[in-house]
Motif scaffolding. Structure first.
Motif, PDB file in Angstrom:
ATOM      1  N   LEU A  15       2.833 -10.782  -3.900  1.00  0.00           N
ATOM      2  CA  LEU A  15       2.942  -9.376  -3.516  1.00  0.00           C
ATOM      3  C   LEU A  15       1.962  -8.598  -4.387  1.00  0.00           C
ATOM      4  CD1 LEU A  15       4.286  -7.218  -1.790  1.00  0.00           C
ATOM      5  CD2 LEU A  15       6.066  -7.009  -3.532  1.00  0.00           C
ATOM      6  N   LEU A  16       0.965  -8.007  -3.744  1.00  0.00           N
ATOM      7  CA  LEU A  16      -0.157  -7.366  -4.425  1.00  0.00           C
ATOM      8  C   LEU A  16      -0.164  -5.874  -4.122  1.00  0.00           C
ATOM      9  CD1 LEU A  16      -3.005  -7.303  -5.790  1.00  0.00           C
ATOM     10  CD2 LEU A  16      -3.941  -8.005  -3.580  1.00  0.00           C
ATOM     11  N   SER A  17       0.113  -5.070  -5.139  1.00  0.00           N
ATOM     12  CA  SER A  17       0.018  -3.618  -4.991  1.00  0.00           C
ATOM     13  C   SER A  17      -1.408  -3.192  -5.312  1.00  0.00           C
ATOM     14  CB  SER A  17       0.998  -2.922  -5.933  1.00  0.00           C
ATOM     15  OG  SER A  17       0.836  -1.516  -5.871  1.00  0.00           O
ATOM     16  N   THR A  18      -2.015  -2.435  -4.415  1.00  0.00           N
ATOM     17  CA  THR A  18      -3.407  -2.034  -4.607  1.00  0.00           C
ATOM     18  C   THR A  18      -3.710  -0.772  -3.810  1.00  0.00           C
ATOM     19  OG1 THR A  18      -5.710  -2.769  -4.438  1.00  0.00           O
ATOM     20  CG2 THR A  18      -4.213  -3.500  -2.713  1.00  0.00           C
ATOM     21  N   HIS A  19      -4.778  -0.085  -4.214  1.00  0.00           N
ATOM     22  CA  HIS A  19      -5.322   1.026  -3.431  1.00  0.00           C
ATOM     23  C   HIS A  19      -6.635   0.623  -2.759  1.00  0.00           C
ATOM     24  CE1 HIS A  19      -2.509   4.176  -4.617  1.00  0.00           C
ATOM     25  NE2 HIS A  19      -2.628   3.794  -5.880  1.00  0.00           N
ATOM     26  N   LEU A  20      -7.076  -0.615  -2.984  1.00  0.00           N
ATOM     27  CA  LEU A  20      -8.389  -1.043  -2.516  1.00  0.00           C
ATOM     28  C   LEU A  20      -8.259  -1.761  -1.173  1.00  0.00           C
ATOM     29  CD1 LEU A  20      -9.723  -2.295  -5.959  1.00  0.00           C
ATOM     30  CD2 LEU A  20     -10.140  -0.093  -4.843  1.00  0.00           C
ATOM     31  N   ILE A  21      -8.582  -1.041  -0.115  1.00  0.00           N
ATOM     32  CA  ILE A  21      -8.381  -1.556   1.233  1.00  0.00           C
ATOM     33  C   ILE A  21      -9.267  -2.765   1.517  1.00  0.00           C
ATOM     34  CG2 ILE A  21      -8.399  -0.966   3.680  1.00  0.00           C
ATOM     35  CD1 ILE A  21      -6.266   0.472   2.093  1.00  0.00           C
ATOM     36  N   LEU A  48       0.829  -1.200   0.000  1.00  0.00           N
ATOM     37  CA  LEU A  48       0.000   0.000   0.000  1.00  0.00           C
ATOM     38  C   LEU A  48       0.864   1.251   0.000  1.00  0.00           C
ATOM     39  CD1 LEU A  48      -2.667  -0.949   2.717  1.00  0.00           C
ATOM     40  CD2 LEU A  48      -2.949  -1.026   0.236  1.00  0.00           C
ATOM     41  N   GLY A  49       0.263   2.334  -0.426  1.00  0.00           N
ATOM     42  CA  GLY A  49       0.944   3.612  -0.387  1.00  0.00           C
ATOM     43  C   GLY A  49       0.340   4.564  -1.390  1.00  0.00           C
ATOM     44  N   PRO A  50       0.483   5.865  -1.175  1.00  0.00           N
ATOM     45  CA  PRO A  50      -0.062   6.840  -2.124  1.00  0.00           C
ATOM     46  C   PRO A  50       0.691   6.814  -3.439  1.00  0.00           C
ATOM     47  CG  PRO A  50       1.262   7.931  -0.452  1.00  0.00           C
ATOM     48  CD  PRO A  50       1.156   6.500  -0.024  1.00  0.00           C
ATOM     49  N   LYS A 102       6.055   2.367  -5.138  1.00  0.00           N
ATOM     50  CA  LYS A 102       5.572   0.986  -5.150  1.00  0.00           C
ATOM     51  C   LYS A 102       5.916   0.266  -6.460  1.00  0.00           C
ATOM     52  CE  LYS A 102       1.217   1.879  -4.474  1.00  0.00           C
ATOM     53  NZ  LYS A 102       1.327   3.343  -4.628  1.00  0.00           N
ATOM     54  N   THR A 103       5.585   0.890  -7.589  1.00  0.00           N
ATOM     55  CA  THR A 103       5.826   0.223  -8.872  1.00  0.00           C
ATOM     56  C   THR A 103       7.313  -0.010  -9.095  1.00  0.00           C
ATOM     57  OG1 THR A 103       3.794   1.029  -9.921  1.00  0.00           O
ATOM     58  CG2 THR A 103       5.631   0.479 -11.374  1.00  0.00           C
ATOM     59  N   THR A 104       8.132   0.940  -8.727  1.00  0.00           N
ATOM     60  CA  THR A 104       9.585   0.764  -8.867  1.00  0.00           C
ATOM     61  C   THR A 104      10.075  -0.378  -7.986  1.00  0.00           C
ATOM     62  OG1 THR A 104       9.884   3.112  -9.377  1.00  0.00           O
ATOM     63  CG2 THR A 104      11.821   1.903  -8.636  1.00  0.00           C
ATOM     64  N   LEU A 105       9.532  -0.494  -6.782  1.00  0.00           N
ATOM     65  CA  LEU A 105       9.909  -1.600  -5.911  1.00  0.00           C
ATOM     66  C   LEU A 105       9.487  -2.933  -6.526  1.00  0.00           C
ATOM     67  CD1 LEU A 105      10.990  -2.810  -3.289  1.00  0.00           C
ATOM     68  CD2 LEU A 105       8.753  -2.345  -2.243  1.00  0.00           C
ATOM     69  N   LEU A 106       8.267  -2.999  -7.058  1.00  0.00           N
ATOM     70  CA  LEU A 106       7.799  -4.240  -7.686  1.00  0.00           C
ATOM     71  C   LEU A 106       8.708  -4.637  -8.844  1.00  0.00           C
ATOM     72  CD1 LEU A 106       3.912  -3.727  -7.829  1.00  0.00           C
ATOM     73  CD2 LEU A 106       5.240  -4.919  -6.101  1.00  0.00           C
ATOM     74  N   GLN A 107       9.065  -3.674  -9.673  1.00  0.00           N
ATOM     75  CA  GLN A 107       9.922  -3.967 -10.812  1.00  0.00           C
ATOM     76  C   GLN A 107      11.304  -4.437 -10.369  1.00  0.00           C
ATOM     77  OE1 GLN A 107       9.706  -0.191 -12.845  1.00  0.00           O
ATOM     78  NE2 GLN A 107       8.002  -0.837 -14.136  1.00  0.00           N
TER      79      GLN A 107
END
Length: 252
Positions: free
Chosen positions: A190-196, A37-39, A44-49
Motif C-alpha cells: 500500500l503506497l501513499s503518494t501524490h505522484l501520479i 491517493l488523496g489531498p 491517508k496517514t491515519t489510515l496507514l497507521q
C-alpha cells in the motif's frame, strides 16, 4: 484476484480526541501494489497507521490474514507480517546501515537468530550491501531512503505500507524505487503518494480518499477510464483523479 484478502477493514473508524478522521470505512487489499491517493488532510496517514496496527481502530473491525486484530497481543502478532515506513522515519546518524535494518527486524519481532541474514538479504535487494558498514548520516538522500525501504521489508513481510516514500527523490532515484517495489512479488503493498506518474507506472489498483471517505477503489485502468478532457491535468490518470475531487470554485 482470487482468494481472501490479506487485509480487510470493515466499518473502520479512527480519530484523535474529539476529532473524527474517518468512519465506516470498508477496504480490502490483496497482493500487488495499491496506490493511496488523496489531498492533504484526507486521512491517508491515519489510515496507514491504523492498517499497520500503529493505531488501534476506534470503531469497526480490522482483519489481517483471517485474524481479527482485537488486542495488543493480536497487533504484535500481526506486526511480524507488516513492514511500515512512515514519511518521517527516525534514525541515529551514527548508526551503521546494517544495525538500522536489524533494528527494523527487532521492531517487527523477528527472532534474533534471523536478524543478520534477513538484514543482508534486504540490503542486497535495495542495492546497499556495500554500504552495510556505512553510517546512516553519511548516506545520500536516495541511499538513505533505500535503507529505509530495507528497514521496512526486512524479513519479507506479507504487507508493506509506505507513506510518501519518494518525497525528495530525483527522477533517477524514483526509477530505482519503482524497480524495488515492482520486484516485491506476492507482497501486498500500500503506497501513499501524490505522484501520479509513479501510480501509473507501478500500481495495479488505486484507492482515493477525500475528507475521510473513499471515493474510488478499483483497478488503475478503471480509474483511467474516467478520464475527463475538460478537467485540468496532463495525463488520463491525472485528469481522472482530479475529476473525483471537488474543483476550486465548485460546490461539488
Amino acid at each position: 484476484m482470487k482468494g481472501s484478502p490479506l487485509i480487510s477493514a470493515k466499518q473502520l473508524g479512527q480519530g484523535y480526541g474529539s476529532r473524527i478522521v474517518f468512519r465506516a470505512l470498508d477496504l480490502e487489499l490483496q497482493p500487488g501494489v495499491t496506490a493511496l491517493l488523496g489531498p492533504n488532510g484526507a486521512g491517508k496517514t491515519t489510515l496507514l497507521q491504523t492498517l499497520a496496527t500503529v493505531l488501534p481502530p476506534r470503531q469497526g473491525q480490522l482483519t489481517i490474514d483471517g485474524r481479527v486484530v482485537v488486542s495488543e497481543a493480536d497487533a504484535r502478532l500481526a506486526r511480524r507480517r507488516i513492514g511500515f515506513l512512515p514519511q518521517q522515519f527516525g534514525y541515529e546518524p551514527g548508526m551503521r546501515v546494517r544495525d538500522f535494518v536489524q533494528y527494523g527486524a527487532w521492531i517487527r519481532g523477528l527472532p534474533t537468530r534471523e536478524w543478520a541474514e534477513a538484514s543482508t538479504i534486504a540490503l542486497e535487494y535495495v542495492g546497499l550491501a556495500d554500504e552495510a558498514a556505512s553510517k546512516m548520516g553519511r548516506l545520500s538522500g536516495g541511499m538513505r531512503q533505500r535503507a529505509a525501504i530495507a528497514w521496512a521489508i526486512v524479513g519479507k513481510p506479507d504487507f508493506v505500507v509506505l507513506d510518501e516514500p519518494t518525497v525528495g527523490l530525483d527522477p533517477q532515484q524514483r526509477l530505482r524505487f519503482r524497480d524495488i517495489i515492482v520486484g516485491l512479488d506476492d507482497t501486498t503493498v500500500l503506497l501513499s503518494t501524490h505522484l501520479i506518474d509513479d501510480v501509473d507506472a507501478i500500481c495495479d489498483r488505486v484507492v482515493i480518499m477525500h475528507e475521510g471517505r473513499i471515493c474510488f477503489e478499483g483497478l488503475t485502468e478503471d480509474l483511467k477510464a474516467l478520464d475527463d478532457p475538460s478537467i485540468p491535468g496532463y495525463t488520463p490518470l491525472e485528469r481522472a483523479y482530479m475529476s473525483l475531487l471537488p474543483q476550486e470554485g465548485s460546490n461539488r
